[in-house]
Structure formats: C-alpha cells, structure tokens
Design a protein around this motif. Structure first.
Motif, short mmCIF file in Angstrom:
data_model
loop_
_atom_site.label_atom_id
_atom_site.label_comp_id
_atom_site.label_asym_id
_atom_site.label_seq_id
_atom_site.Cartn_x
_atom_site.Cartn_y
_atom_site.Cartn_z
N GLY A 115 6.17 14.46 1.62
CA GLY A 115 6.55 13.08 1.29
C GLY A 115 6.44 12.14 2.46
N SER A 116 6.19 12.66 3.67
CA SER A 116 6.07 11.80 4.86
C SER A 116 4.80 10.97 4.78
CB SER A 116 6.06 12.65 6.13
OG SER A 116 7.26 13.37 6.27
N LEU A 117 4.84 9.82 5.39
CA LEU A 117 3.71 8.88 5.35
C LEU A 117 2.62 9.29 6.33
CD1 LEU A 117 2.44 6.22 4.39
CD2 LEU A 117 3.79 5.05 6.15
N ARG A 168 -15.84 12.68 6.24
CA ARG A 168 -14.99 11.60 5.72
C ARG A 168 -13.60 11.67 6.34
NH1 ARG A 168 -17.27 14.14 1.50
NH2 ARG A 168 -18.91 13.07 0.32
N ILE A 169 -13.13 10.57 6.87
CA ILE A 169 -11.76 10.48 7.38
C ILE A 169 -10.82 10.37 6.19
CG2 ILE A 169 -10.12 9.04 8.62
CD1 ILE A 169 -11.88 10.58 10.48
N GLU A 170 -9.80 11.21 6.18
CA GLU A 170 -8.86 11.23 5.05
C GLU A 170 -8.12 9.89 4.97
OE1 GLU A 170 -5.29 14.08 3.30
OE2 GLU A 170 -6.02 14.34 5.35
N PRO A 171 -8.04 9.31 3.79
CA PRO A 171 -7.33 8.03 3.65
C PRO A 171 -5.84 8.22 3.83
CG PRO A 171 -7.97 8.87 1.50
CD PRO A 171 -8.61 9.77 2.51
N PRO A 172 -5.11 7.14 4.10
CA PRO A 172 -3.64 7.25 4.23
C PRO A 172 -3.02 7.66 2.90
CG PRO A 172 -4.30 4.96 4.12
CD PRO A 172 -5.56 5.74 4.22
N ASN A 218 11.86 11.72 2.39
CA ASN A 218 10.87 11.46 3.44
C ASN A 218 10.04 10.23 3.14
OD1 ASN A 218 11.61 13.61 5.10
ND2 ASN A 218 10.20 15.04 4.10
N PHE A 219 9.66 10.06 1.86
CA PHE A 219 8.91 8.86 1.50
C PHE A 219 9.71 7.60 1.79
CE2 PHE A 219 9.00 5.60 -1.84
CZ PHE A 219 7.86 4.90 -1.45
N PHE A 220 10.96 7.58 1.33
CA PHE A 220 11.74 6.36 1.47
C PHE A 220 12.01 6.04 2.93
CE2 PHE A 220 15.68 3.77 0.98
CZ PHE A 220 15.10 2.75 0.23
N GLU A 221 12.16 7.07 3.75
CA GLU A 221 12.36 6.84 5.19
C GLU A 221 11.13 6.15 5.79
OE1 GLU A 221 12.89 9.50 9.26
OE2 GLU A 221 13.48 10.36 7.34
N GLY A 222 9.92 6.64 5.41
CA GLY A 222 8.69 6.01 5.90
C GLY A 222 8.49 4.62 5.33
N PHE A 223 8.89 4.43 4.06
CA PHE A 223 8.76 3.13 3.41
C PHE A 223 9.64 2.09 4.09
CE2 PHE A 223 9.61 0.55 -0.67
CZ PHE A 223 8.51 -0.25 -0.45
N VAL A 224 10.87 2.48 4.40
CA VAL A 224 11.80 1.55 5.07
C VAL A 224 11.28 1.17 6.45
CG1 VAL A 224 14.11 1.36 6.08
CG2 VAL A 224 13.83 2.32 3.78
N GLU A 276 0.83 -1.20 0.00
CA GLU A 276 0.00 0.00 0.00
C GLU A 276 0.87 1.26 0.00
OE1 GLU A 276 -3.83 1.85 2.42
OE2 GLU A 276 -2.40 0.59 3.50
N VAL A 277 1.92 1.26 0.83
CA VAL A 277 2.81 2.44 0.91
C VAL A 277 3.56 2.62 -0.41
CG1 VAL A 277 4.79 3.45 2.11
CG2 VAL A 277 3.05 2.20 3.40
#
Length: 794
Positions: free
Chosen positions: A331-333, A314-318, A234-240, A212-213
């Motif tokens: 870019g943060s998760l 509506r709750i915002e989706p991830p 930031n994305f890759f940090e959250g992905f890892v 999903e991420v």
C-alpha cells in the motif's frame, strides 16, 4: 535427493564448441521497430535497512524470480480454413467439428494418390499451385511475408554458444555498447473536472499531484487490496504526505481515511476501460502501432556491433506497492521516477541518449565489467533495480548456460559433500553440527538458504534463518516445517529424517524460546564459504538447481510411457514438473478462474460427446444393424436429455454471436473502403438460417435419428467416430492434468531450475513437438539448448 547419478560432465569446451568467428559484424539500426518483450526475471532484491545504498560496481547479475504466478500456456499449432469452406457450425455436417475451440491437437497429413506419387517420382519440381484470389491471395502473401521475416530473424541470430566462451570473472563483458536509455511513462493527465473524490460527502478540488495518488487507490476500489488494513494504512500515510506538499485548492483538510470516498474516480476508470474494450479492431491496431512507435527506439541496443534486444526497458509507472503475502509495506506509494534518479551504463564512444521526458541522467558510466544498461534505487524497499538485456540475449544466455553447467559439475562432488556432512552430524563442535544439519535440509528438501530480514521486510525465512517456532518434532523421527518462504508462500511439510538429524534438532531447540534462531551459529555467508571449499562457485542455490534438474531427469526416465500417445507423454512430463515444483515449494493459490476454466472444458467435452451421438444416430438412420453393435449401441456417458438441450442452446447462442461479429466486421471493412454498409435485413436473414437449423435439431431430440446435410458412406462416419473417440480420450487427459496442477506453479521451475536441455532431449527422443512445452518466450530464452540430441542427460 540422496545419491547422485554417475555421469560424465561435459566440459565447457565440448559444450560451447571451438569455432571462432572472424567476420566483422554489421552494426544494425537500433531504432528498428519490433514487438515489445516483457522481462522474464526480476531484478536483484536488496536488504532494506532504512538507508539508501550504492549499487555494486562489479559482477551485477540479475536474479531470476523463484515464483511464477501463472503457468506457461501450451503452444498449439493454428489451423487455417480455406475461405470457401468457412461456415457456421450449425450449417456444418454433424461429423465435423468446425469450432475454433475444438481443433485437433495434430493435423493429419493429406493422403496422396498413386498417380500423384508416380508423377512426383518422375519430376522433382513441385506442381504449379492453382491461382488464388481475393482474401485467400492476401493470406498467402501475408504468410510468405511472415516466413521471410522468420528466416531473416533466424539468420540474424548470433550463435554465441558455438564460439569459445571465456570464464565468468571480473573481466570485460563487452567492448562497445550503444542504447537509447530507458522509456519513461507519459506524464499524468488530470481527470475531467467533474470527476473528483469526496470527503465527508463533498467533492474535493485536488491539484494534479494529489489527484494522481488518490486515483491509484480509486482504481483498486473493488479489489482485495482495499480490504487489507495494512494496505489502507500505508496508502493513507503516503496520501497525507502528498497532501502536505500539494494541498486541496478548496482548502479541505483531509485527516480521516474513513471519510474519503474514491467511488467517482473508480466509476470513471471503469467507463474508460469499457470504452477501450469497445474499440474496433482497426482502432486497437492503430493505438498499438502508435504505442510501438514510441517504444521502438528503446527496444534494442547494439552490443559489440550486434543488435540485441533489451529486456525491461520500460520504467515502471508510479502507483501503490502491492507486495505478496503479509508484506509490511504493501500500500506504500511508489514515486514517479525521473531521469535524475537513473544511472545509465554505455560505451565511452557512444552518443549519450536524451531522456524521453524533461531532465538529465543522474550519472553516466562506462563500466565494461557489468552487463546492466541502467539502474536506480526504488523508494519503497530501497532495492536496486536494473535494466538488462532480454532473456534471449547472448549475455543472459551465457549466464543461464553457466548456471546449469555449474549444477551439472556438482554431480562429481556431491557424494563427497554428502559423506562429509553426514559425518559432521555427530561432531562435538556445535557450529559444524548445525552447519551439517542445515546442509542436510538444503540437500534433501531443496530449502533456500535464507537471509536475515529487517523489520521493514516481510517475515519470510529460509533454512539458516529458521526459528524454533517453525519446526515441530514428532517422535520417533518426523519433523514438521511450517513457515513463510519466499514471496510469503507458506511452506508446510511433514518429513521423515535420519535419527541423528532428529536428535540434533531437539538439542538445538533446548533452552530456546519460540522466536530464537534454530541455527544460531550458522548463517548464509558461512555456509556458502564452506561449500566453495568443495567446488568453485558452489552455493546453496546451486544445490537447489542441481536437485531440481536431477529429480526432473529421474522422473522423466521412469515415468514416460514408451508407447504412449503424445498427450500421455505430456501428462508424464507435467507430472515430473509437478514433482519438482512440490520439492521446491513452487505453490500457488488456486486461480480464481480455475472453476470457470474447468466448466468450459466440461462443456467442450460434452460437445465432443454430442457430436459423437449425432454420428451414431446418423449410422442408425442408414442401417439399423449398427444398433446391435456394442461399439455404437451404448449412449454417451454424462449426456442426458437436459445436457443435450443445454448444449444446443449454448451452441445456438455462440453461432448467433459469430454471425453478428462477422456482419460487423464486414461493415467495418466496407466503411474503410468508402462503400455503403450492408442492410440490417441481411443480418436478420443470417440469424433466421441459424434459428431454422436449430429448430431441426430440437425435433431430432429423443428420436435416435439424425440427418446430415450431405450423404456420406458409413465407412467415413465410422472413421469420424474413431477420431472423436481418440479426441475425447486426449481431452480427458488434458482435464486431469489441469486439475492436478491447479495448486502448483510449473513455469517457475521450468524457467529457473530445470536445465532446458533435459526438455529438448526428451522431446526429440519421444517425438513430442517442443512447442507443446516451451512457449515462444522460452524458445527465445534457450536457443542454445536446442542443439542437443535425444540421448543427452543432465
């Protein structure tokens, strides 16, 4: 904006009325289906200090967004065409523009004969309408149904502004409150087994949580975001971090961002988008109905026995945090929210709602002193998020009205405030001198007060948080501001200031480095505390609202042409709105579609000129004397042979496309009724008719002659040319207005800073339909403003 207009402030009693309702409200069913409504405003932003903070208990108020991304579109009345008269533009007479895109701004009222007038005078009863059959009858039934629904909605509106209103304080805001909580997005559905991201060229078998991420990034692969280094890091940090909890099933170790390939995911998402786009109208309607049915229970609540619409239920989706400008956390998760993250607020005697996904609420409160229905803390910036009632609700409407009334109250204090801060510009006490200079900028330039930021927030500043590097002095008395304002929008302004202000800035900067605070002895708290000594509830933001509305009123009064056309008056209105937007720094980047949009408008203008040319040529064919008349002799500007050929080719393509779409819809309807679809030969015949018509137009090029399908007297053709002249003039004004506003966000000030009563009064005084300026959303948001007359002033 020095100098206040002397005007009597209307008291709250006079505005709100004295009537009280004694009728007990009927509690409606909150599960009634209705169209969904997106929130117009953003929740309050909290400071990010690295620690989770508890939301405030009382006086929680939803703060409006100061920046808008897109302008409110101008509402245009729709024109219905009887079924018998519907035909392609290619087969229509050259003097009539049947294109949906080229409808007149105002429909002329049909003329009545003397006989009909006499008959009407004899009897008040309306003459019986002719019976309509088939599709026309269905349209009438649908129209009547809409009118009944609209009338019922108008009757159901709670006119709170006609009741006596209590002062804003910590008192009880409601007595009973029932709602169904918030709507959580559906759980993640894993991708097909053949769709996988790649690492070093090999497919990776990811568990659903990690997949999903990865999909969040894959969906943005062709966007500007993925070109940003901060976003990618930031994305890759959250992905890892996610991979540590949910590692690949095949044991792949993902350690390098550059080795990741999300292209297979992107291509899958694009194909799914294409499938949705290719859905038939019936399929889209069915999908929307299913979605509305799921969301219906959450759209409304019952407040003190009245059915009220909920705003952002509506709750915002991830996903991945986008941010604006140079936000350090883009870019943060953003984590998926669950019931355990949500606190709801509801009446003591109300039934506690069950979440639409597995889980239990974090807490259930019964706080009658606040107006939110639910709250939570998001993980990226640790801001508190709230669910409030919709913009058109009674609580939100009261809040808006009090905000603008407070700004109007400032008129009776502003002269004294300005005199005091002008005197304090020379005081020996440095703290007061800095405060006076800051107030000068807030008042004259409508700067935001500004709050201190942490390292985790975007480096945006306001007046009190200006640093020495943000201001440049240019003798003899020019000050250049250059900093990032709210939402990382650059504020650049070179202004002339009073000599004493120029001298003060020079003193404040002495001995300081570029990164030091300009006003090192003043902060927002101290400034607002000082302002409240003049007037209860006065803050720097009230000054901003006051100056915006006051400037807007002055611009309208001085710039509206008394005898201008509706479009000329609309241009004057938009010019006044732009002046306020510039004052408040409501800038925007030029829309990516602007050039394309202007291109379409130019094509449309060329179509008007082409139509006028054909009418002129038709006159010449009837009587050559028209060639000698100055009004008809000159060719249309910017319409050469190449332009004519290009226009006819584009027109032909549109007509063929219309024929194809109509044929497809007819076959879809036949299929629904279980009948055999039409043969392709019928479509070919219709296309052939279009081709034949345009071959005739090609032969007429360069001949200064035009034939018409049916004969018309020259008087009618002349009248049609006059109408086109007016249409061309109006459309040119619209194009000028669109071009002038390409870098200014007009909707932000209209929603948040301009008293809506100014617009309503202006429309009534100048005979401009309010729908030209207020969208349906704004009409719903400001029903209380519609009561004023044309002489009302801010």
């Amino acid at each position: 904006m020095p100098g206040a207009v002397k005007a009597t402030t209307i008291s709250k009693k006079a505005v709100n009325g004295n009537g009280k309702t004694t009728k007990k409200p009927v509690i409606p069913d909150i599960h009634t289906d209705s169209d969904s409504d997106e929130p117009l405003v953003k929740p309050r932003r909290g400071s990010a200090n690295g620690k989770a903070k508890q939301p405030p208990k009382k006086k929680v108020k939803k703060e409006e967004s100061d920046e808008g991304e897109s302008e409110v579109e101008e509402a245009k009345p729709k024109k219905k065409v009887p079924a018998k008269r519907r035909k392609s533009k290619a087969n229509a007479d050259m003097d009539v523009d049947n294109s949906d895109d080229d409808k007149p701004l105002k429909k002329a009222a049909p003329k009545k004969t003397q006989a009909k007038k006499a008959k009407k005078e004899e009897s008040d009863a309306e003459p019986p309408k002719p019976k309509r059959r088939g599709k026309a009858k269905e349209e009438d039934a649908e129209e009547n149904s809409k009118k009944k629904k609209q009338k019922k909605e108008e009757e159901d509106v709670y006119k709170w502004w006609e009741q006596q209103q209590a002062e804003a304080d910590d008192s009880v805001k409601w007595t009973t409150l029932e709602h169904n909580g918030v709507y959580f997005p559906p759980p993640y559905e894993p991708l097909p087994s053949h769709v996988k991201m790649k690492y070093n060229g090999k497919s990776v078998d990811l568990p659903p949580a990690s997949e999903e991420v990865a999909g969040f990034y894959g969906a943005l692969l062709e966007s500007e975001h993925v070109k940003d280094v901060t976003f990618n890091n930031n994305f890759f940090e959250g992905f890892v971090e996610t991979l540590k909890k949910h590692p690949p099933r095949d044991g792949t170790k993902i350690t390098q961002f550059d080795a990741c390939d999300f292209r297979p995911m992107y291509e899958h998402f694009e194909s799914e988008k294409a499938k949705k786009k290719a859905m038939s109208a019936a399929e889209k309607k069915e999908a929307k109905a299913a979605k509305d049915k799921l969301e219906a229970p959450f759209m409304y609540c019952v407040l003190d026995g009245r059915k009220e619409k909920v705003g952002n239920f509506r709750i915002e989706p991830p996903g991945l945090f986008r941010g604006r400008g140079e936000h350090p956390k883009k870019g943060s998760l953003k984590f998926r929210l669950r019931p355990e993250d949500i606190t709801i607020n509801i009446g003591k005697d109300a039934t506690i709602p069950k979440p639409n996904v597995p889980g239990k609420w974090k807490a259930v409160k019964h706080d009658q002193t606040v107006t939110w229905l639910a709250n939570w803390t998001e993980n990226v910036n640790e801001n508190h998020k709230y669910v409030f009632l919709a913009a058109g609700s009674s609580l939100k409407g009261q809040s808006d009205m009090m905000k603008f009334e407070k700004a109007r109250d400032l008129k009776s204090h502003v002269d004294r405030i300005r005199k005091d801060y002008t005197d304090e510009l020379k005081t020996k006490l440095m703290e007061h001198r800095q405060r006076a200079t800051a107030m000068y900028f807030i008042d004259r330039l409508a700067l935001r007060a500004g709050n201190e930021k942490t390292d985790d927030e975007a480096d945006t500043v306001g007046c009190c948080s200006l640093r020495c590097e943000h201001i440049t002095l240019e003798p003899p008395n020019f000050v250049i501001f250059d900093f990032l304002g709210k939402d990382s929008i650059r504020y650049y302004n070179r202004v002339t200031v009073d000599d004493q202000v120029f001298k003060n800035i020079r003193i404040f900067k002495e001995g300081k480095a570029d990164g030091d605070d300009l006003f090192d002895r003043v902060d927002t708290g101290k400034l607002n505390k000082h302002l409240q000594s003049y007037m209860k509830g006065l803050t720097a933001k009230v000054f901003r609202t006051f100056n915006a509305s006051h400037t807007f009123q002055e611009q309208l009064d001085s710039g509206t042409p008394a005898k201008g056309t509706v479009q000329e008056k609309l241009n004057a209105y938009n010019h006044a709105n732009r002046m306020v937007a510039i004052l408040c720094n409501h800038q925007r980047a030029v829309p990516k579609t602007h050039e394309q949009s202007m291109g379409k408008m130019k094509d449309k203008l060329r179509g008007f000129k082409y139509e006028r040319m054909k009418l002129r040529h038709a006159l010449f064919a009837i009587d050559v004397k028209y060639k000698k008349k100055k009004k008809y002799a000159e060719d249309e500007s910017d319409l050469d042979d190449d332009g004519i050929a290009e226009h006819e080719e584009q027109w032909k393509a549109r007509e063929i496309e219309k024929v194809e779409k109509k044929f497809q819809k007819e076959n879809e309807k036949l299929a629904e009724e279980g009948q055999k679809p039409q043969a392709e030969s019928i479509l070919k015949e219709r296309k052939k008719e279009v081709e034949t018509e345009f071959k005739r137009l090609v032969k007429e090029r360069g001949t200064s002659k035009a034939t018409m399908k049916r004969e018309r007297p020259t008087e009618k053709i002349e009248e049609a040319i006059d109408k086109l002249d007016e249409k061309i003039k109006t459309f040119k004004l619209q194009m000028e207005d669109r071009e002038a506003g390409k870098e200014v966000a007009l909707s932000t000030s209209k929603i948040n800073y301009l008293d809506p009563r100014i617009t309503v009064a202006w429309c009534k005084k100048n005979d401009v339909p309010i729908e030209k300026l207020f969208s349906k959303t704004l009409l719903t948001k400001f029903p209380w403003a519609m009561e004023v007359d044309g002489e009302w002033k801010f």
